[in-house]
Enzyme design. Structure first.
Site, mmCIF file in Angstrom:
data_model
loop_
_atom_site.group_PDB
_atom_site.id
_atom_site.type_symbol
_atom_site.label_atom_id
_atom_site.label_comp_id
_atom_site.label_asym_id
_atom_site.label_seq_id
_atom_site.Cartn_x
_atom_site.Cartn_y
_atom_site.Cartn_z
ATOM 1 N N ASP A 224 -7.558 -5.357 -0.495
ATOM 2 C CA ASP A 224 -8.813 -6.102 -0.351
ATOM 3 C C ASP A 224 -9.006 -7.094 -1.511
ATOM 4 O O ASP A 224 -8.712 -6.757 -2.671
ATOM 5 C CB ASP A 224 -9.971 -5.094 -0.351
ATOM 6 C CG ASP A 224 -11.302 -5.736 -0.011
ATOM 7 O OD1 ASP A 224 -11.400 -6.349 1.066
ATOM 8 O OD2 ASP A 224 -12.248 -5.621 -0.817
ATOM 9 N N GLU A 273 9.584 2.545 -5.040
ATOM 10 C CA GLU A 273 10.126 3.889 -5.259
ATOM 11 C C GLU A 273 10.207 4.655 -3.943
ATOM 12 O O GLU A 273 10.870 5.675 -3.850
ATOM 13 C CB GLU A 273 9.236 4.677 -6.225
ATOM 14 C CG GLU A 273 9.309 4.195 -7.652
ATOM 15 C CD GLU A 273 8.290 4.939 -8.515
ATOM 16 O OE1 GLU A 273 7.917 6.085 -8.186
ATOM 17 O OE2 GLU A 273 7.853 4.339 -9.515
#
Ligand code: NOJ
Length: 555
Positions: A224, A273
């Site tokens: 956002d 990751e």
């Protein structure tokens, strides 16, 4: 051939231009993402508010629609002053929506339906009910607890004036004074204090929150206000109102600053990751600044909002499409296409307004007779085929697939969007695109829940309900289903894109050697493109492509 029908032989053939399958890690490059505004999607427990139980029951519908992923608007604990963009706890689900355990089950269940789930992360501000803000309010000026937000002394002889001239996006000053005399910054509603990204707790907390949702199976994040986060040192005056018509296109000391990017790069390291996660930026920045957010170590995608404000014009659409494809390509990202979302007047209504009428102003003042609903729907059908044929990913806002119009009739006393209040009742706000989804033609909320929904639905919603459209091959729902099915079969692995010379007012492009999308945006019928018709957004005249009609052809 009737509109919306798919030739059955087409689905059995090879892609138009077989290419190596993009890595599964890069599913987002061509994904169709369906946006769920939880509050208004489906109410599973009859309390008038949508929830996870309701979403769970509609997974089969979403699978049948053919979407690849969902973007869930904020579902966290929140007083819902701004529909959940005021987060009180980033790890807990709002109790009206369900529990965190239910969210985890929902993510896994969606995956079993072949659908990934993106969650919405709100890092620019929290709710004023977040524990950090409560701590800040009782802490002393200058304390570390206040330092997590932007607390400043005021200006004027006794600090009785705001620290500077910044305006809230929703209207009014961006500063609110607390009892001890300091002021805090809120670029949105006063219940949404801006976080200070220079305080070490803030990046650490958001990294932990990201891992929390990634560990629970989230496919990634919609971020956002990705163009905010950092503010200019010293909080210099902006020199202008935010809502002066120039918005974010001209520089402001609190938007689109270069020091945002190291924050994004750290988030990207976290996502990398994991195996196949992604993040998409809600960045209202000038088109030429967007690629900065899309560099290979930053966002995977950023929404392209240019079509949200574009007039229905082949030249304008062509310009936007070309620029978007080019700029995303240049940084190894992909374009994204958005026709509507929970912040704008629904496109079935926008396209029904005369040229030059600003939808937001019309919403407030009308006259509502200006709206040509049939034209709006015709254009919305054509726009669906247009955007779903373009390269890159497409975002569908819940109800687009039903052709829902804006609920412009909502009376002022039901409005809940803080914009209505914060603008001093000069902007009606976004409730009209957030009305509960009609699932059935009957019932207190047309199948949304057992009782009335949190916002009233216009009478026209009954005939647009999903169950009415389900059996109708000429419906918007049938068109979306056919388009998504064909897109998956023919375009999913197609990276080629080329605009084709076409008559004035007609937009046409080729995907691969033989797939062509043609949209007649002119005022007259135009010649039918050559080749076999795969799908059309409306009835085809003999040998001519009618006004406001799109067609997919092959050959
Ligand atoms: C953008 C969101 O889409 C909008 O709904 C919200 O009000 C603001 N950001 C503030 O979070």
């Amino acid at each position: 051939m009737r509109p919306g029908a798919v030739r059955s032989d087409v689905l059995e053939t090879e892609p138009v231009s077989p290419q190596p399958t993009p890595s599964i890690r890069e599913w987002w490059r061509h994904a169709v993402v369906y946006q769920i505004y939880v509050r208004s999607f489906a109410d599973g427990n009859g309390d008038g508010t949508g929830d996870i139980a309701g979403m769970q029951r509609r997974l089969a519908y979403l699978e049948r629609l053919g979407v690849d992923a969902l973007w869930i608007n904020p579902w966290y604990r929140s007083p819902l002053r701004d529909g959940g963009y005021d987060v009180a706890d980033y790890r807990e689900i709002n109790e009206q929506f369900g529990t965190t355990a239910e969210a985890e089950v929902f993510i896994a269940e969606a995956r079993r339906h072949g659908i990934r789930v993106l969650v919405d992360l709100v890092p620019n501000h929290s709710s004023s009910e977040h524990v950090w803000f409560r701590e800040a309010l009782v802490a002393a000026p200058g304390s570390s607890a206040r330092g997590r937000y932007h607390f400043l002394d005021g200006s004027g002889p006794d600090g009785e004036l705001p620290p500077n001239d910044w305006h809230s996006v929703f209207g009014g000053s961006a500063w609110t004074r607390v009892p001890d005399g300091q002021w805090y910054l809120h670029l949105f509603d006063e219940s949404q204090p801006d976080l200070n990204w220079e305080h070490p707790d803030v990046p650490a907390e958001f990294e932990a929150v990201m891992r929390f949702w990634l560990d629970r199976g989230a496919a990634g994040f919609r971020i956002d206000v990705a163009h905010s986060l950092t503010k200019a040192p010293g909080y210099p005056d902006a020199g202008r109102e935010f809502n002066d018509g120039r918005g974010t296109l001209d520089p402001l000391p609190y938007f689109d600053r270069d020091d945002i990017h190291p924050i994004v790069q750290q988030w990207r390291r976290v996502l990398d990751e994991y195996d196949d996660r992604m993040m998409v930026a809600e960045a209202w920045v000038a088109a030429e600044r967007r690629p900065l957010y899309l560099r290979p170590d930053e966002y995977h995608q950023a929404f392209d909002f240019d079509l949200l404000t574009a007039p229905w014009s082949a030249n304008e659409f062509e310009r936007i499409i070309e620029a978007s494809v080019r700029s995303a390509d240049a940084v190894g990202s992909n374009p994204t296409w958005v026709l509507s979302n929970h912040d704008v007047v629904r496109h079935a209504t926008r396209y029904g307004l005369p040229d030059g009428v600003e939808p937001g102003l019309w919403l407030l003042d009308g006259p509502h007779e200006l709206l040509d609903e049939a034209k709006g729907t015709r254009r919305a059908r054509a726009a669906a085929l247009l955007t779903l044929a373009l390269p890159g990913s497409a975002y569908i806002y819940q109800g687009d697939e039903l052709g829902l119009p804006e609920a412009w009739e909502l009376p002022p006393d039901v409005l809940q969007d803080p914009i209505w209040h914060d603008s001093g009742h000069t902007v009606k706000g976004r409730d009209g695109c957030r009305v509960p989804i009609p699932w059935d033609a009957t019932g207190a909320s047309l199948g949304f829940g057992d009782g009335p929904g949190w916002l009233p639905q216009p009478p026209a919603f009954a005939s647009l309900s999903a169950s009415v459209q389900d059996g109708d091959p000429a419906s918007m729902l049938a068109l979306y289903r056919s388009a998504l099915e064909l897109r998956r079969a023919l375009l999913e692995h197609e990276t080629g894109f080329e605009l084709i010379d076409s008559p004035d007012g007609v937009l046409a492009f080729r995907r691969g050697p033989s797939f062509v999308c043609t949209v007649n945006m002119s005022g007259d019928s135009s010649p039918m493109p050559a080749g076999d018709v795969l799908l059309a957004s409306g009835p085809l005249d003999d040998g001519r492509l009618p006004v406001d009609t799109a067609v997919w052809t092959r050959g």
